[in-house]
Enzyme design. Structure first.
Site, short mmCIF file in Angstrom:
data_model
loop_
_atom_site.label_atom_id
_atom_site.label_comp_id
_atom_site.label_asym_id
_atom_site.label_seq_id
_atom_site.Cartn_x
_atom_site.Cartn_y
_atom_site.Cartn_z
N MET A 30 1.08 -1.49 0.00
CA MET A 30 -0.20 -0.14 -0.27
C MET A 30 0.72 1.03 0.30
SD MET A 30 -3.13 -1.32 2.42
CE MET A 30 -1.73 -1.99 3.42
N THR A 31 1.10 2.48 -1.15
CA THR A 31 1.31 3.54 -1.13
C THR A 31 1.46 4.39 0.13
OG1 THR A 31 1.62 2.65 -3.50
CG2 THR A 31 1.87 5.35 -2.45
N HIS A 149 5.34 -6.12 -9.97
CA HIS A 149 3.69 -5.49 -10.18
C HIS A 149 3.59 -5.27 -11.33
CE1 HIS A 149 0.52 -3.27 -9.11
NE2 HIS A 149 0.66 -2.64 -8.07
N GLY A 150 2.72 -6.30 -11.61
CA GLY A 150 2.22 -6.38 -12.92
C GLY A 150 0.91 -5.83 -13.49
N ALA A 151 -0.13 -5.12 -12.32
CA ALA A 151 -0.89 -5.30 -12.00
C ALA A 151 -1.91 -3.42 -12.27
CB ALA A 151 -1.66 -5.74 -10.42
N HIS A 152 -3.29 -3.71 -11.89
CA HIS A 152 -3.42 -2.27 -11.86
C HIS A 152 -3.27 -1.09 -12.68
CE1 HIS A 152 -3.92 -3.67 -7.72
NE2 HIS A 152 -4.72 -4.61 -8.23
N TYR A 154 -0.52 0.10 -14.24
CA TYR A 154 1.28 0.21 -13.99
C TYR A 154 1.80 -0.08 -15.42
CZ TYR A 154 -0.74 1.81 -10.01
OH TYR A 154 -0.89 3.17 -9.06
N ARG A 202 2.16 -9.44 -9.20
CA ARG A 202 0.59 -8.86 -8.79
C ARG A 202 0.90 -8.83 -9.81
NH1 ARG A 202 -1.71 -4.73 -4.75
NH2 ARG A 202 -3.18 -6.29 -3.85
#
Length: 346
Positions: A30-31, A149-152, A154, A202
């Site tokens: 969580m950023t 991070h391979g989601a959302h 980005y 992810r």
């Protein structure tokens, strides 16, 4: 059956290759933007240590920035390069390990503002190496693995998704071609850390601009998509959904993590409003937040081995003692996820 017995499956130890965890609870990334000039300080180390002290089995850090000029457009997001930032992360690792926890950094590139067509192959090669360098540093610092991070929406996900990847070269076109960039990143990271160091990826079907989006519309397409990533070296899939209890495809109760485990045989992490009584976005859209709730349905899915680990986001952000309170049956003490709670983040 009392509460302590009912949550027992959530607190069983598990070994996933070299990753040995005391329970199934993961702190979701969580950023927070609490790292001035990209350097995580003692306050960041204390923040993660508190979760480890209170029963979180595996911590995934907030997104950390690779060494590339366009990797982030947010202030105070921690870097995963530079001597000062890496020294800060070394202290984080030391504090979490001292509390008996395990921790992996989420490493990311936030991506293009629109489509990925403007990236040249030379720049893409630089980005691949920046990911690999971050992975190598994570291993050097004593982290217990890495998460890509391979989601959302980005960068990696922008290559996955047809709407943002309109390339006509070998990195665009078919769904499998759109995995090529991710495959190169995973392979480079694997080469940098060796065969035994855990790599988590992810993924999400949904995008922040389109919650109903799907990279793969059917289980058959999802299987083809995931196979490329497994072959590249992913050990664990972190399957992001908005609500963990929602089925991914018609005709089956399996969620995204359940389908991913079934299709790949790899361990999976589920995530999505765990421990909350509603969609967390209501905090921002309506100002009402969400109450903390029990985890009965989650326990049932773990007992059926639909997935292996459970990532907790907002519930754990609001209450650093969430895991301990669930374990000890102190659910009446859970802190609701509200704007007021977030003002006193600790």
């Amino acid at each position: 059956m009392n509460n302590t017995q009912s949550v027992e499956p959530l607190f069983k130890s598990i070994e996933l290759g070299n990753l040995k965890l005391s329970n199934r609870i993961v702190m979701a990334p969580m950023t927070r933007q609490f790292s001035p000039d990209g350097v995580p300080g003692a306050n960041v180390a204390a923040y993660y240590r508190r979760r480890a002290e209170n029963g979180v089995g595996l911590i995934v850090t907030e997104g950390t920035v690779i060494n590339h000029p366009d990797a982030s457009n947010q202030a105070n997001v921690p870097f995963f390069y530079s001597e000062a930032a890496l020294n800060g992360w070394a202290n984080v690792v030391s504090e979490v390990h001292a509390a008996g926890g395990k921790i992996i950094p989420q490493i990311w590139h936030m991506g293009a503002k629109g489509q990925v067509n403007d990236y040249s192959e030379a720049e893409m090669a630089d980005i691949v190496q920046a990911f690999a360098q971050a992975a190598a540093e994570a291993k050097r610092l004593g982290f217990d693995g890495i998460e890509l991070h391979g989601a959302h929406g980005y960068l990696i996900d922008q290559f996955f998704w047809e709407k943002t990847n309109q390339r006509t070269d070998r990195y665009g076109g078919s769904m499998l071609a759109r995995t090529r960039f991710a495959v190169e990143i995973i392979e480079a990271c694997r080469q940098a850390v060796g065969p035994e160091f855990p790599i988590v990826l992810r993924l999400s079907q949904w995008k922040s601009t389109e919650y109903t989006a799907k990279l793969a519309e059917t289980p058959e397409l999802l299987e083809q998509f995931l196979a490329q990533l497994v072959d590249a070296g992913v050990d664990i899939f972190h399957c992001s959904t908005r609500r963990f209890w929602e089925p991914e495809f018609e005709g089956s109760e399996l969620n995204f993590a359940g389908w991913t485990k079934k299709l790949t045989g790899k361990p999976t992490i589920t995530v999505g409003s765990v421990g909350l009584d509603g969609d967390f976005t209501s905090l921002f859209t309506e100002g009402k937040g969400a109450n903390q709730v029990g985890v009965d349905e989650l326990i049932q899915k773990i007992e059926r081995e639909e997935f292996d680990l459970v990532a907790i986001g907002r519930a754990l952000l609001a209450d650093p003692e969430w895991a301990a309170k669930i374990r000890d049956g102190r659910t009446d003490e859970l802190v609701p996820f509200t704007a007021e709670a977030l003002k006193t983040l600790h």
